[in-house]
Design a protein around this motif. Structure first.
Motif, PDB file in Angstrom:
ATOM      1  N   ILE A 483       1.870 -16.654  -8.786  1.00 36.43           N
ATOM      2  CA  ILE A 483       1.959 -17.191  -7.432  1.00 36.43           C
ATOM      3  C   ILE A 483       2.529 -18.605  -7.527  1.00 36.43           C
ATOM      4  N   TRP A 484       3.701 -18.815  -6.951  1.00 38.02           N
ATOM      5  CA  TRP A 484       4.415 -20.091  -7.063  1.00 38.02           C
ATOM      6  C   TRP A 484       3.967 -21.068  -5.982  1.00 38.02           C
ATOM      7  N   ARG A 485       3.512 -22.226  -6.408  1.00 36.45           N
ATOM      8  CA  ARG A 485       3.148 -23.346  -5.529  1.00 36.45           C
ATOM      9  C   ARG A 485       2.144 -22.964  -4.440  1.00 36.45           C
ATOM     10  N   SER A 486       1.179 -22.157  -4.807  1.00 38.82           N
ATOM     11  CA  SER A 486       0.108 -21.803  -3.883  1.00 38.82           C
ATOM     12  C   SER A 486      -1.038 -21.195  -4.691  1.00 38.82           C
ATOM     13  N   GLU A 487      -2.255 -21.369  -4.188  1.00 39.87           N
ATOM     14  CA  GLU A 487      -3.367 -20.642  -4.774  1.00 39.87           C
ATOM     15  C   GLU A 487      -3.226 -19.162  -4.417  1.00 39.87           C
ATOM     16  N   THR A 488      -3.771 -18.315  -5.242  1.00 40.45           N
ATOM     17  CA  THR A 488      -3.660 -16.877  -5.004  1.00 40.45           C
ATOM     18  C   THR A 488      -4.340 -16.504  -3.692  1.00 40.45           C
ATOM     19  N   PRO A 489      -3.624 -15.892  -2.741  1.00 40.93           N
ATOM     20  CA  PRO A 489      -4.251 -15.494  -1.470  1.00 40.93           C
ATOM     21  C   PRO A 489      -5.338 -14.448  -1.714  1.00 40.93           C
ATOM     22  N   PRO A 490      -6.554 -14.659  -1.219  1.00 40.62           N
ATOM     23  CA  PRO A 490      -7.597 -13.643  -1.391  1.00 40.62           C
ATOM     24  C   PRO A 490      -7.195 -12.275  -0.842  1.00 40.62           C
ATOM     25  N   ARG A 549       8.470  -7.921 -20.628  1.00 41.26           N
ATOM     26  CA  ARG A 549       7.722  -7.088 -19.688  1.00 41.26           C
ATOM     27  C   ARG A 549       8.195  -7.362 -18.255  1.00 41.26           C
ATOM     28  N   ALA A 550       7.813  -6.459 -17.367  1.00 43.96           N
ATOM     29  CA  ALA A 550       8.107  -6.675 -15.946  1.00 43.96           C
ATOM     30  C   ALA A 550       7.179  -7.750 -15.406  1.00 43.96           C
ATOM     31  N   ALA A 551       7.612  -8.450 -14.386  1.00 45.66           N
ATOM     32  CA  ALA A 551       6.805  -9.497 -13.768  1.00 45.66           C
ATOM     33  C   ALA A 551       7.103  -9.548 -12.277  1.00 45.66           C
ATOM     34  N   ALA A 552       6.155 -10.113 -11.535  1.00 43.65           N
ATOM     35  CA  ALA A 552       6.317 -10.305 -10.091  1.00 43.65           C
ATOM     36  C   ALA A 552       5.987 -11.756  -9.770  1.00 43.65           C
ATOM     37  N   ILE A 553       6.918 -12.435  -9.144  1.00 43.32           N
ATOM     38  CA  ILE A 553       6.698 -13.812  -8.716  1.00 43.32           C
ATOM     39  C   ILE A 553       6.633 -13.835  -7.192  1.00 43.32           C
ATOM     40  N   PHE A 554       5.494 -14.317  -6.676  1.00 42.99           N
ATOM     41  CA  PHE A 554       5.293 -14.447  -5.239  1.00 42.99           C
ATOM     42  C   PHE A 554       5.487 -15.906  -4.840  1.00 42.99           C
ATOM     43  N   SER A 555       6.105 -16.111  -3.689  1.00 37.26           N
ATOM     44  CA  SER A 555       6.245 -17.455  -3.142  1.00 37.26           C
ATOM     45  C   SER A 555       6.284 -17.363  -1.626  1.00 37.26           C
ATOM     46  N   TYR A 556       5.772 -18.396  -0.966  1.00 38.80           N
ATOM     47  CA  TYR A 556       5.963 -18.471   0.474  1.00 38.80           C
ATOM     48  C   TYR A 556       7.388 -18.932   0.754  1.00 38.80           C
ATOM     49  N   ASP A 557       7.894 -18.568   1.932  1.00 40.42           N
ATOM     50  CA  ASP A 557       9.304 -18.813   2.223  1.00 40.42           C
ATOM     51  C   ASP A 557       9.567 -20.205   2.804  1.00 40.42           C
ATOM     52  N   ARG A 558       8.695 -21.167   2.488  1.00 43.73           N
ATOM     53  CA  ARG A 558       8.985 -22.550   2.852  1.00 43.73           C
ATOM     54  C   ARG A 558      10.233 -23.015   2.106  1.00 43.73           C
ATOM     55  N   LYS A 559      11.061 -23.747   2.788  1.00 42.07           N
ATOM     56  CA  LYS A 559      12.340 -24.170   2.221  1.00 42.07           C
ATOM     57  C   LYS A 559      12.154 -24.929   0.913  1.00 42.07           C
ATOM     58  N   THR A 560      11.218 -25.865   0.899  1.00 43.38           N
ATOM     59  CA  THR A 560      10.975 -26.670  -0.305  1.00 43.38           C
ATOM     60  C   THR A 560      10.524 -25.799  -1.461  1.00 43.38           C
ATOM     61  N   ASP A 561       9.626 -24.866  -1.198  1.00 41.38           N
ATOM     62  CA  ASP A 561       9.131 -23.993  -2.267  1.00 41.38           C
ATOM     63  C   ASP A 561      10.255 -23.155  -2.868  1.00 41.38           C
TER      64      ASP A 561
END
Length: 619
Positions: A483-490, A549-561
């Motif tokens: 999870i990029w630049r955020s705590e993991t959403p519950p 290995r395969a990986a998944a990167i999550f990020s919110y779509d804020r411009k800065t992020d």
């Protein structure tokens, strides 16, 4: 002062009215309870309870396997039996404890009304409470607030029941109710019952007869039981992968002190203005606020003629309101425990102790308002074609059905109640016209909270996004998610049903190891630089761990992020195109709202090339 019809003999036995009330209450609190996706802080209760089942650790609440002592244990524990019985977690299971607490609150206020006043007053107070916005909102939400309110009401009701015959086990049961409430949300459940009954105890020096060894010993034993979970939490170690946040201890007692003592005198958040409860109490009492206000105003006018029981309850309720206002930490839902006592006082006023010539026009206005809203509900069928003129998506089917059905039902109730031998009077146990009014309000509020509000979940995107990701069959384990630049959403943990923690790197990771003074004095440019360095270091460590290995990167779509993620991906030579995500939450956004949405990229992390290995060796 003229007594209301409720003070006379009812035409029907109150038992029929009570039976109908409880059937209606159960339907109102449980109908489509699980239809709505998790929202706001509900995900905390859902995920903490789920992780308790997975880890087998019921003393250390955790989110993403990091201990999270934000609230005491009880409201998490109450979810567990239902999850175990059903063999799964879902929104319905998570909300059951709040709905049951709502029933307990209704029971408590009716028991108190019967003890202090009359069966008619108790019945009316139950209907008024059931129709309140604040009550239905929190009784159908996974949170601690309804359990807190119910504990306070039940404790006060129980005290009046046992006052004249109190022995050790009576005192013990009273204190246990209070401490159980404290297990739910905190010490207000221990303090507020005493505030409400204080005027009664001070009158005629009644408090003296409770100065008994049995009373104090019952308090100490109940208090000892309250501290047991915190004690065991302090001596039992965490099992991997659970871990503590930096600077926190195992017990959670520090949080009890901070949330219940420090917050009252020196709030660190939730700093609504001191006058906020003057508009938030009317908010939770909607739509009955006018009726409540006028009925109580009428009793103030008749103050000298009021029985002591009414005056004591009015003073106790006022004291509780003043104490909430005096706290430096304020939120609109903190005032919830005042609500049931307000409706009980209103019911008392309507049953003979207020000014009838004041009550009559307010009740007439409410009746007209109910008929008008019900008529709009029926007319919604005619207006349905207009929907497509303003919106390019389908209306929720449940609302399309519920609005005209509820409107027609309310209009039928009003028409039936106009008959000389009113079946509504027999059904509700309340006088003609008043019975149809409270039942009409209850039907409209139930339609809103049980059908209309849950039906809007089809426009919410989070659950749809997580389910779509789970159905991708990408065989991504929790260790392969970042999870990029955020705590993991519950919600991510809950809806993906992940059995182990996910790696994240929040926007606040730069604060780790820094003193408050250092953070405050750090220039903005340096803070942003340090923030990116630590986010990048976390991502780099994740990539190195998952090479090949395969990986998944999550990020919110804020411009800065997204800009910083692009920069990090280029430095790490990741084979992803940020303009082409694997899945975007915006895909499910039919309303085109501008709130932040999640984006995910699923890709294979390449093994290190010979050039990269050679550069690493040189380093």
């Amino acid at each position: 002062m003229t007594k209301h019809k409720l003070t006379s003999e009812p035409k029907t036995n109150y038992k029929y009215g009570e039976l109908f009330f409880w059937v209606f209450s159960v339907l109102t609190l449980f109908l489509f309870l699980g239809h709505n996706a998790l929202w706001a802080s509900e995900d905390r209760w859902a995920e903490i309870a789920r992780e308790m089942i997975i880890s087998g650790d019921y003393l250390h609440p955790s989110i993403n396997w990091q201990v999270y002592f934000d609230k005491p244990h009880l409201t998490y524990w109450l979810i567990l039996p239902f999850a175990i019985l059903r063999g799964m977690f879902d929104e319905f299971i998570v909300r059951i404890p709040s709905a049951l607490a709502g029933l307990a609150g209704l029971w408590g206020i009716r028991i108190l009304g019967k003890k202090l006043f009359s069966p008619g007053t108790a019945l009316l107070s139950g209907w008024l409470l059931l129709g309140c916005y604040g009550f239905l909102f929190w009784a159908r939400t996974a949170a601690a607030d309804m359990a807190n309110m119910a504990a306070i009401v039940v404790a006060v009701a129980y005290f009046y029941q046992i006052e004249e015959r109190a022995k050790f086990y009576h005192y013990f049961a009273f204190y246990l109710i209070c401490f159980i409430g404290a297990w739910a949300k905190g010490l207000p459940a221990l303090v507020m019952p005493f505030v409400v009954i204080a005027p009664h105890l001070l009158a005629d020096k009644r408090w003296i007869k409770h100065l008994k060894i049995t009373n104090f010993s019952a308090f100490l034993i109940a208090g000892g039981i309250y501290f047991l979970p915190f004690y065991f939490a302090s001596i039992l170690p965490l099992e991997s992968p659970q871990h503590l946040p930096p600077g926190e201890a195992l017990t959670g007692l520090e949080l009890v002190w901070r949330e219940n003592i420090v917050r009252v005198f020196n709030a660190f958040d939730h700093k609504d203005p001191f006058y906020s409860y003057f508009y938030n109490l009317p908010r939770v009492l909607l739509p009955w606020i006018l009726v409540v206000a006028v009925a109580i105003a009428g009793m103030l006018r008749n103050w000298k003629r009021l029985p002591n029981s009414i005056r004591e309850l009015m003073i106790g309720t006022l004291l509780m309101f003043v104490l909430f206002c005096c706290s430096t930490s304020r939120r609109w839902y903190y005032i919830l425990p005042v609500m049931p006592f307000c409706v009980l006082l209103a019911a008392t006023g309507l049953t003979g102790w207020s000014v009838e010539k004041w009550n009559r026009p307010v009740l007439s206005f409410m009746r007209i308002l109910v008929i008008f809203i019900a008529s709009l509900g029926v007319a919604s069928l005619i207006g349905l074609p207009l929907w497509y003129r303003f919106f390019n998506f389908d209306p929720p089917l449940l609302s399309v059905i519920a609005l005209p059905l509820a409107g027609a039902l309310v209009l039928a109730v009003v028409l039936l109640d106009n008959q000389s031998d009113s079946p509504i009077e027999r059904l509700t146990g309340l006088p003609q016209r008043l019975g149809s009014l409270v039942l009409g309000v209850a039907i409209l509020m139930a339609a809103g909270f049980d059908c209309v509000y849950p039906s809007l979940t089809k426009y919410r995107t989070e659950k749809q996004f997580y389910i779509a990701f789970a159905e991708m069959d990408s065989e991504i384990s929790p260790e392969q998610i970042f999870i990029w630049r955020s705590e993991t959403p519950p919600k991510l943990l809950f809806y993906l049903n992940l059995p182990r923690p996910v790696k994240d790197s929040s926007r606040d990771v730069w604060k780790d190891g820094l003193s408050p003074e250092a953070m405050q004095n750090m220039p903005s440019s340096q803070r942003k630089k340090l923030q990116f360095q630590r986010n990048f270091a976390d991502l780099e460590a994740f990539i190195e761990k998952n090479r090949g290995r395969a990986a998944a990167i999550f990020s919110y779509d804020r411009k800065t992020d997204l800009e910083l993620l692009k920069r990090a991906a280029e430095k790490l030579a990741l084979p992803i195109d940020l303009s082409e995500s694997t899945l975007n939450e915006q895909k499910f956004n039919v309303r085109n709202d501008k709130s932040k949405k999640l984006v995910v990229w699923v890709f294979n992390i390449p093994q290190k090339s010979e050039e990269i290995i050679e550069n690493d060796n040189k380093k």
